[in-house]
Scaffold this active site. Structure first.
Site, PDB file in Angstrom:
ATOM      1  N   ASP A   1      32.214  41.336  44.633  1.00  0.00           N
ATOM      2  CA  ASP A   1      32.521  39.836  44.837  1.00  0.00           C
ATOM      3  C   ASP A   1      31.250  39.316  44.272  1.00  0.00           C
ATOM      4  O   ASP A   1      29.908  39.369  44.624  1.00  0.00           O
ATOM      5  CB  ASP A   1      32.764  39.644  46.533  1.00  0.00           C
ATOM      6  CG  ASP A   1      32.921  38.249  46.654  1.00  0.00           C
ATOM      7  OD1 ASP A   1      34.148  38.010  46.459  1.00  0.00           O
ATOM      8  OD2 ASP A   1      32.177  37.513  46.901  1.00  0.00           O
TER       9      ASP A   1
ATOM     10  N   ASN B   1      31.042  26.774  40.336  1.00  0.00           N
ATOM     11  CA  ASN B   1      31.741  25.806  39.859  1.00  0.00           C
ATOM     12  C   ASN B   1      31.337  24.202  40.094  1.00  0.00           C
ATOM     13  O   ASN B   1      31.802  23.282  39.107  1.00  0.00           O
ATOM     14  CB  ASN B   1      33.222  26.057  40.193  1.00  0.00           C
ATOM     15  CG  ASN B   1      33.698  27.250  39.635  1.00  0.00           C
ATOM     16  OD1 ASN B   1      33.614  27.402  38.494  1.00  0.00           O
ATOM     17  ND2 ASN B   1      34.819  27.996  40.497  1.00  0.00           N
TER      18      ASN B   1
ATOM     19  N   HIS C   1      33.790  24.067  35.949  1.00  0.00           N
ATOM     20  CA  HIS C   1      34.519  25.443  35.755  1.00  0.00           C
ATOM     21  C   HIS C   1      34.334  26.324  34.572  1.00  0.00           C
ATOM     22  O   HIS C   1      34.289  27.548  34.541  1.00  0.00           O
ATOM     23  CB  HIS C   1      36.084  25.044  35.894  1.00  0.00           C
ATOM     24  CG  HIS C   1      36.781  24.517  37.337  1.00  0.00           C
ATOM     25  ND1 HIS C   1      36.507  25.505  38.237  1.00  0.00           N
ATOM     26  CD2 HIS C   1      37.058  23.271  37.658  1.00  0.00           C
ATOM     27  CE1 HIS C   1      36.810  24.788  39.479  1.00  0.00           C
ATOM     28  NE2 HIS C   1      37.325  23.574  39.172  1.00  0.00           N
TER      29      HIS C   1
ATOM     30  N   ASP D   1      33.277  30.133  34.831  1.00  0.00           N
ATOM     31  CA  ASP D   1      33.922  30.950  33.710  1.00  0.00           C
ATOM     32  C   ASP D   1      32.778  31.907  33.132  1.00  0.00           C
ATOM     33  O   ASP D   1      33.111  33.114  32.994  1.00  0.00           O
ATOM     34  CB  ASP D   1      34.775  30.461  32.633  1.00  0.00           C
ATOM     35  CG  ASP D   1      36.205  29.822  33.371  1.00  0.00           C
ATOM     36  OD1 ASP D   1      36.662  30.215  34.633  1.00  0.00           O
ATOM     37  OD2 ASP D   1      36.947  29.102  32.654  1.00  0.00           O
TER      38      ASP D   1
ATOM     39  N   ASP E   1      36.996  35.854  42.161  1.00  0.00           N
ATOM     40  CA  ASP E   1      35.498  36.082  41.762  1.00  0.00           C
ATOM     41  C   ASP E   1      35.433  37.698  42.240  1.00  0.00           C
ATOM     42  O   ASP E   1      34.186  38.184  42.592  1.00  0.00           O
ATOM     43  CB  ASP E   1      34.483  35.133  42.623  1.00  0.00           C
ATOM     44  CG  ASP E   1      34.883  35.301  44.031  1.00  0.00           C
ATOM     45  OD1 ASP E   1      36.042  35.829  44.630  1.00  0.00           O
ATOM     46  OD2 ASP E   1      34.212  34.659  45.137  1.00  0.00           O
TER      47      ASP E   1
ATOM     48  N   ARG F   1      22.458  49.753  41.298  1.00  0.00           N
ATOM     49  CA  ARG F   1      21.889  49.407  39.906  1.00  0.00           C
ATOM     50  C   ARG F   1      22.673  48.081  39.559  1.00  0.00           C
ATOM     51  O   ARG F   1      22.259  47.215  38.798  1.00  0.00           O
ATOM     52  CB  ARG F   1      22.275  50.792  39.238  1.00  0.00           C
ATOM     53  CG  ARG F   1      21.812  50.515  37.829  1.00  0.00           C
ATOM     54  CD  ARG F   1      21.952  51.717  36.688  1.00  0.00           C
ATOM     55  NE  ARG F   1      23.326  52.238  36.627  1.00  0.00           N
ATOM     56  CZ  ARG F   1      24.065  53.160  37.161  1.00  0.00           C
ATOM     57  NH1 ARG F   1      23.201  54.017  38.001  1.00  0.00           N
ATOM     58  NH2 ARG F   1      25.150  53.327  36.949  1.00  0.00           N
TER      59      ARG F   1
END
Length: 193
Positions: free
Chosen positions: A78, A86, A91, A95, A121, A141
């Site tokens: 996540d 955002n 946005h 992105d 996400d 990692r």
């Protein structure tokens, strides 16, 4: 009689021409089916499989585990604070953050691992031939690769971090049970942070 011979001679040529045309059409349609399959299983924003493509790979991985006992793990990833990104960068900045995370996940995994974007996400990494120790090492990692990597948007650095939940494939699992367990593991990581 002469007319019948001319038809007989022309007929095989016409048939061969029709066969060649049909082969070309079949080849064109096969290419289109491959392209549609690729589009159906790839994310439109990032260079990864989408949820549908990941589920297909996960089903195969579960079946391999059931049949051969091959160890495998699922990482539920996540991206932290996408809403903040955002709000701060727009946005397009969000992105760019998603694309960067996708690239870093690919960079930090093996070519035979499946890396996918589930939506929003959330990402998923399927680790075939991975025991708990190697899955946890991979997750750690990846957290560092993403946090330490540079993500610039319009010249401004964007701080990125992820929370990763890890679970192993177990006997009797389904894609839904594995993903639910990995999702819960990710929320435990978030809560502990």
């Amino acid at each position: 009689m002469v007319h019948d011979v001319a038809l007989e001679q022309r007929e095989p040529a016409q048939l061969l021409e029709e066969i060649a045309r049909l082969r070309a059409e079949v080849s064109r349609l096969e290419s289109r089916v491959e392209e549609l399959d690729r589009l159906a299983h790839r994310d439109p924003l990032v260079p990864l499989a989408n949820r549908r493509g990941m589920l297909r790979e996960l089903e195969t991985m579960i079946a391999r585990h059931e049949r051969h006992g091959t160890p495998a793990a699922v990482l539920f990833v996540d991206l932290n604070d996408l809403k903040v990104l955002n709000d701060s960068y727009g946005h397009m900045g969000g992105d760019a953050a998603l694309v960067t995370v996708a690239e870093k996940l690919l960079e930090g995994t093996r070519t035979n691992d499946c890396v996918a974007r589930l939506g929003g996400d959330e990402f998923c990494v399927l680790l075939d031939h991975a025991d708990e120790k190697s899955a946890l090492e991979t997750a750690e990692r990846l957290v560092h690769i993403i946090a330490d990597g540079e993500c610039l948007f319009e010249g401004a650095p964007m701080p990125l971090s992820v929370a990763i939940g890890v679970t192993l494939i177990e006997k009797g699992d389904t894609p839904a049970t594995v993903l639910a367990r990995a999702d819960k593991a990710m929320y435990r990581v978030k809560a502990a942070a």
